[in-house]
Design a protein around this motif. Structure first.
Motif, PDB file in Angstrom:
ATOM      1  N   ASP A 181      32.458  36.695  32.046  1.00 13.26           N
ATOM      2  CA  ASP A 181      34.084  36.339  31.834  1.00 13.26           C
ATOM      3  C   ASP A 181      34.995  36.992  33.054  1.00 13.26           C
ATOM      4  O   ASP A 181      35.907  36.466  33.301  1.00 13.26           O
ATOM      5  N   ASP A 182      34.819  38.501  33.053  1.00 14.23           N
ATOM      6  CA  ASP A 182      35.564  38.998  33.996  1.00 14.23           C
ATOM      7  C   ASP A 182      35.568  38.446  35.464  1.00 14.23           C
ATOM      8  O   ASP A 182      36.500  38.273  36.008  1.00 14.23           O
ATOM      9  N   LYS A 188      34.795  35.316  36.352  1.00 14.76           N
ATOM     10  CA  LYS A 188      35.512  33.910  36.149  1.00 14.76           C
ATOM     11  C   LYS A 188      36.775  34.069  36.222  1.00 14.76           C
ATOM     12  O   LYS A 188      37.609  33.381  36.968  1.00 14.76           O
ATOM     13  N   ARG A 189      37.307  34.967  35.468  1.00 16.60           N
ATOM     14  CA  ARG A 189      38.776  35.245  35.322  1.00 16.60           C
ATOM     15  C   ARG A 189      39.285  35.659  36.525  1.00 16.60           C
ATOM     16  O   ARG A 189      40.540  35.337  37.005  1.00 16.60           O
ATOM     17  N   ASN A 214      39.319  32.513  38.967  1.00 15.65           N
ATOM     18  CA  ASN A 214      40.107  31.652  38.732  1.00 15.65           C
ATOM     19  C   ASN A 214      41.616  32.237  39.177  1.00 15.65           C
ATOM     20  O   ASN A 214      42.550  31.368  39.837  1.00 15.65           O
ATOM     21  N   ASP A 215      42.168  33.252  38.765  1.00 13.57           N
ATOM     22  CA  ASP A 215      43.194  33.799  39.107  1.00 13.57           C
ATOM     23  C   ASP A 215      43.478  34.019  40.665  1.00 13.57           C
ATOM     24  O   ASP A 215      44.760  33.397  40.976  1.00 13.57           O
ATOM     25  N   SER A 233      45.025  38.896  40.301  1.00 12.21           N
ATOM     26  CA  SER A 233      44.031  38.703  39.099  1.00 12.21           C
ATOM     27  C   SER A 233      44.191  40.167  38.405  1.00 12.21           C
ATOM     28  O   SER A 233      44.749  40.957  38.726  1.00 12.21           O
ATOM     29  N   ILE A 234      43.235  40.218  37.434  1.00 16.96           N
ATOM     30  CA  ILE A 234      42.938  41.439  36.714  1.00 16.96           C
ATOM     31  C   ILE A 234      42.481  42.631  37.488  1.00 16.96           C
ATOM     32  O   ILE A 234      42.218  43.950  37.051  1.00 16.96           O
ATOM     33  N   ASN A 273      36.541  24.680  36.033  1.00 15.95           N
ATOM     34  CA  ASN A 273      37.870  24.465  35.886  1.00 15.95           C
ATOM     35  C   ASN A 273      38.516  23.427  36.691  1.00 15.95           C
ATOM     36  O   ASN A 273      38.705  23.339  37.839  1.00 15.95           O
ATOM     37  N   ASP A 297      43.058  45.136  26.704  1.00 19.34           N
ATOM     38  CA  ASP A 297      42.646  43.755  27.352  1.00 19.34           C
ATOM     39  C   ASP A 297      41.352  43.818  27.864  1.00 19.34           C
ATOM     40  O   ASP A 297      40.877  44.788  28.297  1.00 19.34           O
ATOM     41  N   GLY A 339      40.683  43.223  31.144  1.00 20.28           N
ATOM     42  CA  GLY A 339      41.025  43.462  32.525  1.00 20.28           C
ATOM     43  C   GLY A 339      40.176  44.482  32.723  1.00 20.28           C
ATOM     44  O   GLY A 339      39.672  45.677  31.978  1.00 20.28           O
TER      45      GLY A 339
END
Length: 391
Positions: free
Chosen positions: A43-44, A46-47, A50-51, A88-89, A139, A315, A317
């Motif tokens: 998930d990290d 992909k996040r 995506n960002d 991103s994070i 996405n 979070d 992140g």
């Protein structure tokens, strides 16, 4: 110098950056010790992807980027790419970004050097966009965003003549001509010499529309062929049967610009091997290329073991401190409940000698009489950076 160079430069360098970050953030083998410790999650990854992709292919950013403008300096380019990564994070410290910038610029320079014709620069760019679409295929909105960006590129660049595209390629080569950084992937494949120069192969397909070398024909005044003779060309050449697709989807013919951290090796991207892929579209393979993985593992080794310290009440992140100092490593070990950190941290330790680092920083500071060399980029890129701050 062409004023249409910057968009292709940013997209191709950004594509290489995405390849590297995606490979490093992917979970290792299930039996790997890092995976068992739960260093990072899918998930990290992909996040982060995506960002970054959302920012790099945003309509506002591309419209500003496509305005005719002079090429940026390496310093300004590095700042723009750092801003993109930091949407991103994930966070990269300056030393880490320097190493990533070296990797992405040398990869793109290699692709430029091997371009058999000016139009292949567009095929390289579309290979990057195709691979990025594959990374974010879950996405649909991002895929559509990339498609819209690609339509803009088609609208702007496909009407250009070969001379204008060659000027863009020449401008890019001038930018990279003094960069001769050795990359272990290229060295192991023997496509780069120890001095950093690339090795050009005397074989492979010739540019589309040209004939294979080795034939001399003489014509008379009336334009009729009178004699024909052959000579050894010094290489093994083949004819190019397909010019490559410049549409949203299609066979790009060349492997230049594809993800070299996946299955295709840098040697496979050489035009001499592209004829083997004709007639069938490429599909992204998530199997890591061992040589490419070794290059990134070397980067990780220089930066130390990747560790994530999970903290409570935060979070999901994380920050990537690729070249953290000793005090950063110590702070990452803060026990749960500490309020100093708001994210899990991936520390990749390379610099163990804090005193030496401080001394180097002091020496570097002496070269700047103003003492603020990291605060000013000059006039170039100011508008673009200001616009990115508003995204």
């Amino acid at each position: 110098m062409s004023q249409r160079t910057l968009p292709l430069l940013i997209i191709n360098l950004g594509g290489e950056m995405i390849y590297i970050l995606d490979q490093r953030l992917r979970a290792p083998d299930e039996n790997d010790e890092k995976t068992q410790r739960g260093c990072w999650t899918e998930d990290d990854r992909k996040r982060v992807m995506n960002d970054i992709v959302s920012t790099m292919f945003s309509k506002v950013f591309l419209e500003e980027l496509l305005q005719p403008q002079d090429l940026y300096s390496h310093r300004a380019l590095r700042t723009v790419l750092t801003r993109i990564a930091h949407t991103s994070i994930m966070r990269l410290n300056p030393a880490s970004m320097d190493k990533l910038y070296d990797l992405m610029t040398m990869a793109f320079k290699y692709q430029l050097v091997l371009c058999p014709r000016p139009q292949d620069l567009l095929l390289i760019t579309f290979n990057h966009t195709d691979a990025i679409k594959e990374l974010v295929k879950d996405n649909p909105s991002l895929v559509n965003q990339i498609n819209e960006a690609q339509r803009l590129l088609i609208e702007v660049y496909t009407p250009l003549s070969d001379g204008e595209l060659q000027l863009i390629r020449h401008t890019l080569l001038l930018l990279f001509q003094d960069m001769q950084i050795r990359v272990s992937i290229f060295l192991k494949e023997k496509i780069q010499n120890p001095n950093g120069h690339f090795v050009l192969q005397t074989s492979g397909p010739v540019p589309y529309g040209l004939q294979v070398p080795g034939l001399i024909r003489l014509f008379n005044a009336k334009g009729r062929e009178v004699t024909r003779s052959r000579f050894p060309s010094g290489g093994s050449y083949t004819s190019a049967l397909n010019p490559g697709s410049l549409d949203l989807y299609g066979d790009r013919v060349t492997l230049l610009g594809t993800n070299m951290y996946s299955t295709p090796s840098p040697e496979d991207m050489n035009p001499s091997s592209t004829h083997t892929s004709r007639g069938k579209p490429k599909q992204a393979d998530s199997t890591p290329n061992p040589l490419a993985t070794e290059e990134l593992n070397l980067l990780a080794k220089l930066m130390g073991g990747m560790e994530v310290q999970k903290l409570s009440n935060v979070d999901a992140g994380f920050k990537v401190n690729l070249l953290a100092l000793n005090q950063e490593e110590e702070s990452s070990g803060t026990s749960e409940g500490t309020d100093q950190h708001s994210s899990a941290v991936i520390n990749i330790q390379a610099t163990q000698d804090e005193l030496a680092s401080t001394e180097l920083a002091r020496i570097a500071g002496e070269f700047d009489e103003e003492g603020n060399q990291t605060e000013e980029l000059g006039n170039k890129g100011d508008d673009l950076l200001a616009m990115m701050d508003e995204l």
